[in-house]
Scaffold this active site. Structure first.
Site, PDB file in Angstrom:
ATOM      1  N   SER A 148      -9.220   2.133   4.160  1.00  0.00           N
ATOM      2  CA  SER A 148      -8.645   1.133   3.261  1.00  0.00           C
ATOM      3  C   SER A 148      -9.439  -0.159   3.385  1.00  0.00           C
ATOM      4  O   SER A 148     -10.058  -0.431   4.419  1.00  0.00           O
ATOM      5  CB  SER A 148      -7.170   0.881   3.581  1.00  0.00           C
ATOM      6  N   HIS A 162      -9.542  -3.912  -3.913  1.00  0.00           N
ATOM      7  CA  HIS A 162      -8.857  -3.089  -2.910  1.00  0.00           C
ATOM      8  C   HIS A 162      -9.179  -1.635  -3.172  1.00  0.00           C
ATOM      9  O   HIS A 162      -9.275  -1.193  -4.314  1.00  0.00           O
ATOM     10  CB  HIS A 162      -7.338  -3.302  -2.997  1.00  0.00           C
ATOM     11  N   ARG A 166      -7.121   8.681   1.269  1.00  0.00           N
ATOM     12  CA  ARG A 166      -6.469   9.272   2.428  1.00  0.00           C
ATOM     13  C   ARG A 166      -6.250  10.776   2.238  1.00  0.00           C
ATOM     14  O   ARG A 166      -6.188  11.286   1.115  1.00  0.00           O
ATOM     15  CB  ARG A 166      -5.132   8.594   2.688  1.00  0.00           C
ATOM     16  N   ARG A 317      -1.084  -0.917  14.622  1.00  0.00           N
ATOM     17  CA  ARG A 317      -1.772  -2.120  15.091  1.00  0.00           C
ATOM     18  C   ARG A 317      -1.629  -3.204  14.024  1.00  0.00           C
ATOM     19  O   ARG A 317      -2.197  -3.110  12.942  1.00  0.00           O
ATOM     20  CB  ARG A 317      -3.241  -1.818  15.368  1.00  0.00           C
ATOM     21  N   ILE A 318      -0.893  -4.255  14.340  1.00  0.00           N
ATOM     22  CA  ILE A 318      -0.487  -5.230  13.334  1.00  0.00           C
ATOM     23  C   ILE A 318      -1.685  -5.949  12.728  1.00  0.00           C
ATOM     24  O   ILE A 318      -1.718  -6.233  11.523  1.00  0.00           O
ATOM     25  CB  ILE A 318       0.527  -6.238  13.931  1.00  0.00           C
ATOM     26  N   GLU A 319      -2.712  -6.271  13.526  1.00  0.00           N
ATOM     27  CA  GLU A 319      -3.864  -6.973  12.987  1.00  0.00           C
ATOM     28  C   GLU A 319      -4.592  -6.127  11.955  1.00  0.00           C
ATOM     29  O   GLU A 319      -5.104  -6.651  10.952  1.00  0.00           O
ATOM     30  CB  GLU A 319      -4.819  -7.380  14.112  1.00  0.00           C
TER      31      GLU A 319
END
Length: 357
Positions: A148, A162, A166, A317-319
């Site tokens: 992504s 964007h 997947r 993983r939030i970042e």
């Protein structure tokens, strides 16, 4: 009339997978170096569809990052890699404060998890499969891999872009048959309408679709217009592109080839638009308008985007999950828009999707 029912099924499936994965995916551990593969069983998986898809998205990440760095001229991507104890992991590459892009990110991930049988039955609409009702323990194993990206240029006349591609599959478990499907797409989010730009962008993806099935582009263009609707604003976040999900109606190799070509068209469809506009003169008012459109982008991603909500609900993983958000954005209270202005034209195009090619 068939496409809306497919989307409804897809949304239901995604909702169940999100809830199931919240208890079926382990917390990541940061890595000191980036591994060649994120697959759990490299020897047995590398030559199958899992290994092939991972190599495609890893190669695409390398190519796109290199092309963006070359175009930017100053900015460099930071790379972070992580793994999960039970297998899988990810690689995030993010550039902040570049000359051309304020923020750009390209991430890949490989996820192993389990989902309860009742979630699988609801997602597939099949109540006849065996599972929790016969006392079996555990859950249905699933695998997901994807790439992504979101890129936010500095110049308000250069569009945000964007993409996401997947592959998802479940393994056979206790009489529940395994399933697989592909999803993804590429879409464009300008702050101003440039019809020539849109003909170029949509034209590239129409060509890609037509190479595989002439029915793809009108179907997937409409799907993007529907999917990227920010319902509480009654506006699309941008001017569309293509979007598809649950694609498994033909052999894997055929859909893999289509997804690969669509992913490969990212730089051809997008970079010429940035090259064209990166040095355009602009006013402070035009920059503020770009910031407000970014605000709507944030609203959409946090409220509606299934990839973002999947990550937030699965302790990801939030970042990496939030790398899609712009470095800066703006929200004004009841901002006035002159109905005869270029800004109003953008709002109209986002409210009433147009045919570009």
């Amino acid at each position: 009339m068939q496409r809306p029912s497919v989307r409804s099924k897809s949304e239901e499936r995604s909702s169940h997978i999100m809830r199931a994965a919240a208890v079926g995916i382990e917390k990541e551990e940061m890595l000191a170096s980036t591994p060649d593969s994120l697959l759990r069983e490299q020897s047995s998986e590398s030559e199958g569809i899992r290994g092939r898809f991972e190599r495609i998205i890893r190669d695409a990440q390398n190519r796109i990052v290199a092309a963006v760095e070359e175009e930017d001229g100053e900015g460099k991507f930071r790379e972070d890699a992580w793994a999960r104890p039970g297998g899988g992991g990810g690689v995030s590459r993010v550039m902040q404060g570049g000359k051309v892009w304020e923020k750009a990110g390209v991430g890949v991930s490989v996820v192993y998890g389990t989902m309860p049988p009742e979630a699988y039955r609801a997602a597939k609409g099949n109540n006849s499969v065996n599972g929790a009702s016969n006392g079996a323990s555990g859950g249905v194993p699933f695998f997901a891999a994807g790439i992504s990206s979101v890129m936010h240029p500095r110049n308000p006349f250069a569009p945000t872009m964007h993409f996401n591609y997947r592959y998802f599959e479940t393994e056979e478990w206790n009489g529940i048959p395994g399933q697989w499907w592909f999803g993804g797409g590429t879409d464009i989010t300008p702050s101003y309408v440039d019809e020539e730009d849109m003909r170029h962008f949509h034209g590239i993806y129409k060509r890609v679709c037509d190479n595989h099935d002439p029915a793809y582009y009108p179907k997937f263009k409409q799907w993007a217009d529907d999917y990227f609707l920010c319902k509480h604003r009654n506006q699309r976040r941008g001017l569309g592109g293509i979007f598809f999900d649950d694609l498994n109606d033909r052999p894997q190799d055929e859909i893999l080839a289509f997804s690969t070509e669509a992913l490969g068209a990212v730089t051809e469809s997008y970079l010429p638009l940035v090259q064209k506009h990166k040095n355009d003169p602009f006013t402070e008012q035009q920059k503020e308008w770009q910031q407000m459109r970014r605000g709507l982008y944030v609203e959409y991603n946090l409220v509606y985007d299934r990839g973002t909500t999947f990550g937030l609900k699965t302790a990801g993983r939030i970042e990496s999950i939030l790398m899609s958000l712009p470095l800066t954005a703006r929200w004004e209270y009841c901002p006035p828009v002159d109905p005869t202005s270029p800004e109003a034209e953008l709002v109209d195009a986002c409210t009433n999707p147009r045919t570009w090619v």
